[in-house]
Motif scaffolding. Structure first.
Motif, mmCIF file in Angstrom:
data_model
loop_
_atom_site.group_PDB
_atom_site.id
_atom_site.type_symbol
_atom_site.label_atom_id
_atom_site.label_comp_id
_atom_site.label_asym_id
_atom_site.label_seq_id
_atom_site.Cartn_x
_atom_site.Cartn_y
_atom_site.Cartn_z
ATOM 1 N N PRO A 109 -85.242 -65.720 22.231
ATOM 2 C CA PRO A 109 -85.844 -66.831 23.060
ATOM 3 C C PRO A 109 -86.293 -67.872 21.996
ATOM 4 N N PHE A 110 -85.955 -69.327 22.334
ATOM 5 C CA PHE A 110 -86.760 -70.439 21.629
ATOM 6 C C PHE A 110 -88.086 -70.204 22.230
ATOM 7 N N PRO A 111 -89.015 -70.049 21.408
ATOM 8 C CA PRO A 111 -90.449 -69.862 21.976
ATOM 9 C C PRO A 111 -90.986 -71.399 22.065
ATOM 10 N N ASP A 112 -92.370 -71.590 22.914
ATOM 11 C CA ASP A 112 -93.041 -72.657 22.934
ATOM 12 C C ASP A 112 -94.014 -72.763 21.734
ATOM 13 N N PHE A 113 -94.319 -73.908 21.278
ATOM 14 C CA PHE A 113 -95.172 -74.047 20.029
ATOM 15 C C PHE A 113 -96.226 -74.821 20.347
ATOM 16 N N VAL A 114 -97.407 -74.978 19.864
ATOM 17 C CA VAL A 114 -98.582 -75.530 20.033
ATOM 18 C C VAL A 114 -98.838 -76.570 18.784
ATOM 19 N N ARG A 115 -99.258 -77.755 18.916
ATOM 20 C CA ARG A 115 -99.829 -78.856 17.824
ATOM 21 C C ARG A 115 -101.252 -79.063 18.397
ATOM 22 N N ARG A 116 -102.004 -78.641 17.598
ATOM 23 C CA ARG A 116 -103.419 -78.855 17.670
ATOM 24 C C ARG A 116 -104.060 -80.090 16.945
ATOM 25 N N ASP A 117 -105.074 -80.709 17.484
ATOM 26 C CA ASP A 117 -105.848 -81.751 16.520
ATOM 27 C C ASP A 117 -107.321 -81.201 16.657
ATOM 28 N N PRO A 118 -107.648 -80.371 15.512
ATOM 29 C CA PRO A 118 -109.060 -80.017 15.613
ATOM 30 C C PRO A 118 -110.085 -80.902 15.765
ATOM 31 N N ILE A 119 -110.032 -81.964 15.564
ATOM 32 C CA ILE A 119 -111.225 -83.207 15.609
ATOM 33 C C ILE A 119 -111.322 -83.382 16.974
ATOM 34 N N SER A 120 -110.374 -83.851 17.786
ATOM 35 C CA SER A 120 -110.455 -84.053 19.132
ATOM 36 C C SER A 120 -110.407 -82.851 19.952
ATOM 37 N N ARG A 121 -110.226 -81.632 19.602
ATOM 38 C CA ARG A 121 -110.199 -80.738 20.015
ATOM 39 C C ARG A 121 -108.936 -80.726 21.381
ATOM 40 N N LYS A 122 -108.015 -81.288 21.276
ATOM 41 C CA LYS A 122 -106.799 -81.567 22.052
ATOM 42 C C LYS A 122 -105.575 -80.833 21.514
ATOM 43 N N ALA A 123 -104.729 -80.143 22.604
ATOM 44 C CA ALA A 123 -103.625 -79.515 22.101
ATOM 45 C C ALA A 123 -102.512 -79.869 22.921
ATOM 46 N N TRP A 124 -101.236 -79.981 22.263
ATOM 47 C CA TRP A 124 -100.011 -80.048 23.007
ATOM 48 C C TRP A 124 -99.150 -78.829 23.184
ATOM 49 N N LEU A 125 -98.530 -78.440 24.135
ATOM 50 C CA LEU A 125 -97.659 -77.423 24.290
ATOM 51 C C LEU A 125 -96.288 -78.142 24.020
ATOM 52 N N VAL A 126 -95.537 -77.753 22.759
ATOM 53 C CA VAL A 126 -94.367 -78.290 22.500
ATOM 54 C C VAL A 126 -93.009 -77.431 23.068
ATOM 55 N N ARG A 127 -92.057 -78.103 23.570
ATOM 56 C CA ARG A 127 -90.875 -77.259 23.775
ATOM 57 C C ARG A 127 -89.599 -78.004 23.201
ATOM 58 N N TYR A 128 -88.723 -77.208 22.728
ATOM 59 C CA TYR A 128 -87.595 -77.847 22.093
ATOM 60 C C TYR A 128 -86.216 -77.374 22.910
ATOM 61 N N VAL A 129 -85.316 -78.211 22.867
ATOM 62 C CA VAL A 129 -84.018 -77.939 23.330
ATOM 63 C C VAL A 129 -83.538 -76.584 22.691
ATOM 64 N N ASN A 130 -83.102 -75.649 23.537
ATOM 65 C CA ASN A 130 -82.709 -74.616 23.247
ATOM 66 C C ASN A 130 -81.640 -74.225 21.957
ATOM 67 N N ASP A 131 -80.949 -75.444 21.672
ATOM 68 C CA ASP A 131 -79.717 -75.150 20.997
ATOM 69 C C ASP A 131 -80.057 -75.981 19.591
ATOM 70 N N ASP A 132 -81.308 -76.912 19.633
ATOM 71 C CA ASP A 132 -81.464 -77.789 18.589
ATOM 72 C C ASP A 132 -82.954 -77.713 18.019
ATOM 73 N N PRO A 133 -83.144 -77.175 16.886
ATOM 74 C CA PRO A 133 -84.763 -76.964 16.560
ATOM 75 C C PRO A 133 -85.228 -78.346 16.090
ATOM 76 N N LEU A 134 -84.257 -79.342 16.020
ATOM 77 C CA LEU A 134 -85.283 -80.747 15.742
ATOM 78 C C LEU A 134 -85.544 -81.535 17.120
ATOM 79 N N ARG A 135 -84.958 -81.302 18.151
ATOM 80 C CA ARG A 135 -85.307 -82.128 19.468
ATOM 81 C C ARG A 135 -86.058 -81.283 20.361
ATOM 82 N N SER A 136 -87.344 -81.991 20.373
ATOM 83 C CA SER A 136 -88.265 -81.598 21.622
ATOM 84 C C SER A 136 -87.710 -82.100 22.964
ATOM 85 N N VAL A 137 -88.202 -81.331 23.808
ATOM 86 C CA VAL A 137 -87.786 -81.870 25.215
ATOM 87 C C VAL A 137 -89.243 -82.053 25.826
#
Length: 156
Positions: free
Chosen positions: A91-119
């Motif tokens: 499967p195409f996994p979920d990824f995380v983008r972290r900002d260690p300074i603000s201690r914020k994180a975003w769950l990032v999901r992509y189109v199953n067929d395209d590793p360039l297009r986040s949904v």
């Protein structure tokens, strides 16, 4: 131009300090360029040590989005294909983008067929996403360094 790989292709990726790791092309758009790959240990001394039948998505040391230049140039040698390749098993996994300074994180999901297009990018609890692979796009050299570091960490 016919690409030298396809989904399910297994390749040997040279590591900066010698030896190799195995990778599997899990997703690719029609024209290649940016791929999703699963990467595996252990560190192999020679390409000839690589096998194809012991690779399972749950055993990957990392899942990353990466450029295909290493495969196109032939530095990453295609070893064959996963026996009985089934895309749904990888499967195409979920990824995380972290900002260690603000201690914020975003769950990032992509189109199953395209590793360039986040949904979607959903603001999430910084601590809740520790087990996800980091969202990023790796060039061939950066991917080699990242996987080498992860395999060294497994030894300690």
């Amino acid at each position: 131009m016919k690409l030298p790989y396809e989904e399910g292709s297994v390749f040997a990726m040279p590591l900066p300090n010698g030896g190799f790791a195995r990778g599997v092309v899990a997703r690719m758009p029609r024209n290649g360029k940016v791929l999703l790959g699963y990467f595996f240990g252990p560190h192999l001394e020679a390409r000839g040590e690589a096998t194809l039948d012991d690779l399972h998505p749950d055993l990957a040391v990392a899942r990353i989005r990466f450029g295909d230049l290493g495969l196109i140039e032939g530095r990453w040698l295609i070893l064959g294909n996963i026996p009985s390749w089934n895309r749904a098993d990888w499967p195409f996994p979920d990824f995380v983008r972290r900002d260690p300074i603000s201690r914020k994180a975003w769950l990032v999901r992509y189109v199953n067929d395209d590793p360039l297009r986040s949904v979607s990018e959903l603001l999430s609890n910084y601590e809740d996403l520790q087990l996800l692979d980091s969202d990023g796009l790796f060039g061939a050299g950066a991917a080699e360094a990242r996987i080498s570091k992860l395999l060294l960490a497994q030894l300690h």
